[in-house]
Design a protein around this motif. Structure first.
Motif, PDB file in Angstrom:
ATOM      1  N   ILE A   3      56.067  24.424  27.921  1.00 51.84           N
ATOM      2  CA  ILE A   3      56.107  24.615  29.369  1.00 51.84           C
ATOM      3  C   ILE A   3      56.142  26.100  29.700  1.00 51.84           C
ATOM      4  O   ILE A   3      55.493  26.545  30.656  1.00 51.84           O
ATOM      5  N   LYS A   4      56.854  26.874  28.912  1.00 53.48           N
ATOM      6  CA  LYS A   4      56.882  28.322  29.125  1.00 53.48           C
ATOM      7  C   LYS A   4      55.496  28.919  28.932  1.00 53.48           C
ATOM      8  O   LYS A   4      55.064  29.779  29.709  1.00 53.48           O
ATOM      9  N   TYR A   5      54.783  28.469  27.897  1.00 52.49           N
ATOM     10  CA  TYR A   5      53.421  28.957  27.682  1.00 52.49           C
ATOM     11  C   TYR A   5      52.509  28.567  28.832  1.00 52.49           C
ATOM     12  O   TYR A   5      51.668  29.359  29.267  1.00 52.49           O
ATOM     13  N   ALA A   6      52.669  27.367  29.353  1.00 50.12           N
ATOM     14  CA  ALA A   6      51.854  26.921  30.478  1.00 50.12           C
ATOM     15  C   ALA A   6      52.136  27.758  31.724  1.00 50.12           C
ATOM     16  O   ALA A   6      51.207  28.098  32.476  1.00 50.12           O
ATOM     17  N   ILE A   7      53.389  28.107  31.947  1.00 45.12           N
ATOM     18  CA  ILE A   7      53.737  28.934  33.102  1.00 45.12           C
ATOM     19  C   ILE A   7      53.119  30.319  32.969  1.00 45.12           C
ATOM     20  O   ILE A   7      52.555  30.858  33.932  1.00 45.12           O
ATOM     21  N   VAL A   8      53.199  30.910  31.784  1.00 43.05           N
ATOM     22  CA  VAL A   8      52.617  32.237  31.572  1.00 43.05           C
ATOM     23  C   VAL A   8      51.096  32.175  31.723  1.00 43.05           C
ATOM     24  O   VAL A   8      50.485  33.068  32.333  1.00 43.05           O
ATOM     25  N   MET A   9      50.464  31.137  31.205  1.00 40.30           N
ATOM     26  CA  MET A   9      49.010  30.993  31.363  1.00 40.30           C
ATOM     27  C   MET A   9      48.646  30.853  32.839  1.00 40.30           C
ATOM     28  O   MET A   9      47.658  31.435  33.295  1.00 40.30           O
ATOM     29  N   PHE A  10      49.421  30.091  33.586  1.00 41.53           N
ATOM     30  CA  PHE A  10      49.175  29.933  35.018  1.00 41.53           C
ATOM     31  C   PHE A  10      49.307  31.266  35.739  1.00 41.53           C
ATOM     32  O   PHE A  10      48.464  31.613  36.575  1.00 41.53           O
ATOM     33  N   VAL A  11      50.360  32.031  35.424  1.00 39.79           N
ATOM     34  CA  VAL A  11      50.586  33.328  36.075  1.00 39.79           C
ATOM     35  C   VAL A  11      49.450  34.300  35.763  1.00 39.79           C
ATOM     36  O   VAL A  11      49.041  35.083  36.629  1.00 39.79           O
ATOM     37  N   LEU A  12      48.917  34.243  34.550  1.00 41.46           N
ATOM     38  CA  LEU A  12      47.862  35.168  34.168  1.00 41.46           C
ATOM     39  C   LEU A  12      46.483  34.757  34.659  1.00 41.46           C
ATOM     40  O   LEU A  12      45.608  35.609  34.795  1.00 41.46           O
ATOM     41  N   CYS A  13      46.263  33.479  34.914  1.00 38.70           N
ATOM     42  CA  CYS A  13      44.918  33.009  35.274  1.00 38.70           C
ATOM     43  C   CYS A  13      44.740  32.737  36.760  1.00 38.70           C
ATOM     44  O   CYS A  13      43.764  33.203  37.359  1.00 38.70           O
ATOM     45  N   GLY A  36      41.412  41.643  43.318  1.00 40.03           N
ATOM     46  CA  GLY A  36      41.632  40.921  42.068  1.00 40.03           C
ATOM     47  C   GLY A  36      42.254  41.790  40.993  1.00 40.03           C
ATOM     48  O   GLY A  36      43.109  41.323  40.231  1.00 40.03           O
ATOM     49  N   MET A  37      41.841  43.055  40.923  1.00 38.66           N
ATOM     50  CA  MET A  37      42.430  43.949  39.923  1.00 38.66           C
ATOM     51  C   MET A  37      43.891  44.255  40.225  1.00 38.66           C
ATOM     52  O   MET A  37      44.723  44.283  39.316  1.00 38.66           O
ATOM     53  N   VAL A  38      44.212  44.454  41.494  1.00 37.93           N
ATOM     54  CA  VAL A  38      45.608  44.724  41.866  1.00 37.93           C
ATOM     55  C   VAL A  38      46.487  43.512  41.567  1.00 37.93           C
ATOM     56  O   VAL A  38      47.568  43.632  40.978  1.00 37.93           O
ATOM     57  N   VAL A  39      46.017  42.332  41.943  1.00 36.23           N
ATOM     58  CA  VAL A  39      46.785  41.117  41.671  1.00 36.23           C
ATOM     59  C   VAL A  39      46.862  40.872  40.160  1.00 36.23           C
ATOM     60  O   VAL A  39      47.872  40.387  39.650  1.00 36.23           O
ATOM     61  N   GLY A  40      45.814  41.230  39.420  1.00 46.76           N
ATOM     62  CA  GLY A  40      45.842  41.095  37.967  1.00 46.76           C
ATOM     63  C   GLY A  40      46.902  41.980  37.324  1.00 46.76           C
ATOM     64  O   GLY A  40      47.597  41.556  36.393  1.00 46.76           O
ATOM     65  N   VAL A  41      47.049  43.188  37.815  1.00 44.93           N
ATOM     66  CA  VAL A  41      48.088  44.087  37.292  1.00 44.93           C
ATOM     67  C   VAL A  41      49.470  43.521  37.573  1.00 44.93           C
ATOM     68  O   VAL A  41      50.359  43.545  36.708  1.00 44.93           O
ATOM     69  N   ILE A  42      49.651  42.991  38.770  1.00 49.38           N
ATOM     70  CA  ILE A  42      50.939  42.380  39.111  1.00 49.38           C
ATOM     71  C   ILE A  42      51.203  41.158  38.230  1.00 49.38           C
ATOM     72  O   ILE A  42      52.325  40.954  37.750  1.00 49.38           O
ATOM     73  N   SER A  43      50.170  40.358  37.984  1.00 46.33           N
ATOM     74  CA  SER A  43      50.332  39.172  37.142  1.00 46.33           C
ATOM     75  C   SER A  43      50.693  39.541  35.708  1.00 46.33           C
ATOM     76  O   SER A  43      51.537  38.894  35.087  1.00 46.33           O
TER      77      SER A  43
END
Length: 63
Positions: A3-13, A36-43
């Motif tokens: 579940i932790k991996y799924a949360i991190v994948m969700f946050v990054l994608c 998208g780049m700004v939100v990607g850095v935050i993610s």
């Protein structure tokens, strides 16, 4: 642990892709990519916080 991996994948994608698409649709291609780049850095910062500061990358041997 999965579940932790799924949360991190969700946050990054999900946030970078969706914000790029919405920014592209509403403001044009150049602004959409920048959003998208700004939100990607935050993610990536949030994912790094979860993985390293909260210790989500360590194996949960106690559980």
């Amino acid at each position: 642990m999965y579940i932790k991996y799924a949360i991190v994948m969700f946050v990054l994608c999900f946030p970078p892709i969706s914000s790029t698409q919405l920014g592209w649709y509403f403001f044009g291609s150049e602004v959409g990519i920048n959003i998208g780049m700004v939100v990607g850095v935050i993610s990536v910062s949030v994912a790094a916080y979860l993985m390293y500061i909260l210790g989500w990358r360590d194996a949960d041997d106690d559980e």
